[in-house]
Design a protein around this motif. Structure first.
Motif, PDB file in Angstrom:
ATOM      1  N   ALA A   1      -6.108  26.999  78.802  1.00 60.00           N
ATOM      2  CA  ALA A   1      -4.822  26.315  78.566  1.00 60.00           C
ATOM      3  C   ALA A   1      -4.218  26.785  77.246  1.00 60.00           C
ATOM      4  CB  ALA A   1      -5.016  24.804  78.559  1.00 60.00           C
ATOM      5  N   ARG A   2      -5.040  26.890  76.216  1.00 66.14           N
ATOM      6  CA  ARG A   2      -4.547  27.359  74.915  1.00 66.14           C
ATOM      7  C   ARG A   2      -3.922  28.741  75.067  1.00 66.14           C
ATOM      8  NH1 ARG A   2      -9.149  28.120  71.754  1.00 66.14           N
ATOM      9  NH2 ARG A   2      -9.348  25.859  71.590  1.00 66.14           N
ATOM     10  N   LYS A   3      -4.615  29.627  75.762  1.00 63.54           N
ATOM     11  CA  LYS A   3      -4.105  30.995  75.965  1.00 63.54           C
ATOM     12  C   LYS A   3      -2.809  30.976  76.782  1.00 63.54           C
ATOM     13  CE  LYS A   3      -5.555  35.479  77.728  1.00 63.54           C
ATOM     14  NZ  LYS A   3      -5.946  36.337  76.628  1.00 63.54           N
ATOM     15  N   ARG A   4      -2.791  30.224  77.872  1.00 59.65           N
ATOM     16  CA  ARG A   4      -1.614  30.144  78.744  1.00 59.65           C
ATOM     17  C   ARG A   4      -0.392  29.602  77.997  1.00 59.65           C
ATOM     18  NH1 ARG A   4      -3.625  26.928  81.953  1.00 59.65           N
ATOM     19  NH2 ARG A   4      -2.493  25.021  81.517  1.00 59.65           N
ATOM     20  N   LEU A   5      -0.598  28.640  77.094  1.00 61.06           N
ATOM     21  CA  LEU A   5       0.502  28.034  76.339  1.00 61.06           C
ATOM     22  C   LEU A   5       0.910  28.860  75.116  1.00 61.06           C
ATOM     23  CD1 LEU A   5      -0.661  24.320  76.593  1.00 61.06           C
ATOM     24  CD2 LEU A   5       1.244  25.400  77.815  1.00 61.06           C
ATOM     25  N   GLY A   6       0.148  29.928  74.813  1.00 62.49           N
ATOM     26  CA  GLY A   6       0.503  30.828  73.717  1.00 62.49           C
ATOM     27  C   GLY A   6       0.049  30.384  72.343  1.00 62.49           C
ATOM     28  N   MET A   7      -0.858  29.410  72.275  1.00 67.91           N
ATOM     29  CA  MET A   7      -1.360  28.949  70.974  1.00 67.91           C
ATOM     30  C   MET A   7      -2.446  29.911  70.497  1.00 67.91           C
ATOM     31  SD  MET A   7      -1.189  26.696  68.517  1.00 67.91           S
ATOM     32  CE  MET A   7      -0.225  25.339  69.158  1.00 67.91           C
ATOM     33  N   PRO A   8      -2.264  30.553  69.335  1.00 59.56           N
ATOM     34  CA  PRO A   8      -3.280  31.477  68.832  1.00 59.56           C
ATOM     35  C   PRO A   8      -4.621  30.762  68.607  1.00 59.56           C
ATOM     36  CG  PRO A   8      -1.209  31.786  67.661  1.00 59.56           C
ATOM     37  CD  PRO A   8      -1.059  30.534  68.481  1.00 59.56           C
ATOM     38  N   ASP A   9      -5.710  31.477  68.901  1.00 53.78           N
ATOM     39  CA  ASP A   9      -7.062  30.910  68.774  1.00 53.78           C
ATOM     40  C   ASP A   9      -7.380  30.412  67.367  1.00 53.78           C
ATOM     41  OD1 ASP A   9      -7.732  31.223  71.447  1.00 53.78           O
ATOM     42  OD2 ASP A   9      -8.670  33.192  71.134  1.00 53.78           O
ATOM     43  N   ARG A  10      -6.772  31.012  66.352  1.00 51.38           N
ATOM     44  CA  ARG A  10      -7.100  30.600  64.971  1.00 51.38           C
ATOM     45  C   ARG A  10      -6.699  29.145  64.686  1.00 51.38           C
ATOM     46  NH1 ARG A  10      -3.135  34.352  64.480  1.00 51.38           N
ATOM     47  NH2 ARG A  10      -1.137  33.736  63.584  1.00 51.38           N
ATOM     48  N   TYR A  11      -5.856  28.565  65.531  1.00 52.80           N
ATOM     49  CA  TYR A  11      -5.468  27.161  65.372  1.00 52.80           C
ATOM     50  C   TYR A  11      -6.276  26.243  66.295  1.00 52.80           C
ATOM     51  CZ  TYR A  11      -1.466  29.394  63.139  1.00 52.80           C
ATOM     52  OH  TYR A  11      -0.670  30.161  62.335  1.00 52.80           O
ATOM     53  N   GLY A  12      -7.309  26.792  66.920  1.00 47.19           N
ATOM     54  CA  GLY A  12      -8.052  26.094  67.950  1.00 47.19           C
ATOM     55  C   GLY A  12      -8.772  24.830  67.511  1.00 47.19           C
ATOM     56  N   SER A  13      -8.948  23.964  68.488  1.00 48.07           N
ATOM     57  CA  SER A  13      -9.684  22.721  68.325  1.00 48.07           C
ATOM     58  C   SER A  13     -10.335  22.396  69.668  1.00 48.07           C
ATOM     59  CB  SER A  13      -8.742  21.603  67.861  1.00 48.07           C
ATOM     60  OG  SER A  13      -9.477  20.435  67.542  1.00 48.07           O
ATOM     61  N   CYS A  14     -10.742  21.165  69.840  1.00 48.63           N
ATOM     62  CA  CYS A  14     -11.512  20.791  71.030  1.00 48.63           C
ATOM     63  C   CYS A  14     -10.660  20.428  72.239  1.00 48.63           C
ATOM     64  CB  CYS A  14     -12.475  19.652  70.693  1.00 48.63           C
ATOM     65  SG  CYS A  14     -11.653  18.174  70.072  1.00 48.63           S
ATOM     66  N   HIS A  15      -9.361  20.251  72.084  1.00 50.27           N
ATOM     67  CA  HIS A  15      -8.497  19.988  73.231  1.00 50.27           C
ATOM     68  C   HIS A  15      -7.113  20.595  72.977  1.00 50.27           C
ATOM     69  CE1 HIS A  15      -8.148  16.373  70.601  1.00 50.27           C
ATOM     70  NE2 HIS A  15      -6.875  16.627  70.751  1.00 50.27           N
ATOM     71  N   THR A  16      -6.429  20.859  74.081  1.00 47.91           N
ATOM     72  CA  THR A  16      -5.085  21.436  74.064  1.00 47.91           C
ATOM     73  C   THR A  16      -4.228  20.591  74.979  1.00 47.91           C
ATOM     74  OG1 THR A  16      -6.043  23.644  73.776  1.00 47.91           O
ATOM     75  CG2 THR A  16      -3.748  23.544  74.524  1.00 47.91           C
ATOM     76  N   ALA A  17      -2.974  20.407  74.588  1.00 53.18           N
ATOM     77  CA  ALA A  17      -2.066  19.600  75.398  1.00 53.18           C
ATOM     78  C   ALA A  17      -0.727  20.315  75.533  1.00 53.18           C
ATOM     79  CB  ALA A  17      -1.864  18.228  74.766  1.00 53.18           C
ATOM     80  N   SER A  18       0.049  19.844  76.496  1.00 54.02           N
ATOM     81  CA  SER A  18       1.387  20.359  76.708  1.00 54.02           C
ATOM     82  C   SER A  18       2.326  19.180  76.904  1.00 54.02           C
ATOM     83  CB  SER A  18       1.409  21.248  77.960  1.00 54.02           C
ATOM     84  OG  SER A  18       2.725  21.680  78.237  1.00 54.02           O
ATOM     85  N   VAL A  19       3.448  19.209  76.159  1.00 50.67           N
ATOM     86  CA  VAL A  19       4.452  18.155  76.285  1.00 50.67           C
ATOM     87  C   VAL A  19       5.819  18.725  75.923  1.00 50.67           C
ATOM     88  CG1 VAL A  19       4.069  17.295  73.925  1.00 50.67           C
ATOM     89  CG2 VAL A  19       5.062  15.771  75.642  1.00 50.67           C
TER      90      VAL A  19
END
Length: 165
Positions: free
Chosen positions: A78-96
């Motif tokens: 989901a992080r990759k699909r939404l375009g959020m770079p991995d360096r900002y990663g955490s344990c969950h990703t959301a879309s709104v």
């Protein structure tokens, strides 16, 4: 005089009914807008099934008025699909609202993002700072780590959207 009054009374009543009807019609758009404005915003979350802090963050969103749909599939894709770079990663990703939300972002910052609508990928709270929503349970005691909510731009750069100290 009684005769004069009875001749005009039906006309006056009709005029009052018409004015009342127009008054009601004039507030309908405002009522419709208010109903739309209070409709809960849907946020979709991808997380690991066993992650308690993710569930606590979801509870935080719900208590702040969001509707939440969650998927226990992990969040890397989901992080990759939404375009959020991995360096900002955490344990969950959301879309709104067309934005990615990464990590333990407070609901009030998500609401602000949706109000201000900046040109960006979304918001991120990298890692899992203690004291952020979902990382603030009794198991952490009174500990609160300072953290920043980052606005992640489309080029992958970021700036501080809100600091929590």
């Amino acid at each position: 005089m009684n005769k004069h009054f009875s001749m005009h009374a039906p006309h006056s009543q009709h005029r009052r009914r018409m004015l009342s009807g127009l008054a009601v019609l004039s507030v309908l758009p405002a009522v419709a807008w208010a109903a739309q404005a209070t409709k809960p915003v849907m946020i979709e979350v991808w997380k690991d099934a066993a992650c308690g802090c993710c569930n606590d963050w979801i509870a935080h969103l719900r208590s702040s008025g969001f509707q939440v749909k969650s998927a226990d599939t992990g969040n890397a894709s989901a992080r990759k699909r939404l375009g959020m770079p991995d360096r900002y990663g955490s344990c969950h990703t959301a879309s709104v609202g067309g934005y990615a939300i990464e990590g333990h972002v407070p609901a009030r910052e998500v609401q602000r993002l949706l109000r201000e609508k900046p040109v960006a990928i979304g918001l991120a709270v990298p890692a899992m700072p203690v004291g952020s929503p979902g990382m603030d349970g009794p198991e952490y005691g009174a500990r609160k780590d300072p953290y920043d909510v980052l606005l992640v731009r489309r080029d992958g750069s970021s700036s501080v959207f809100q600091s929590y100290r």
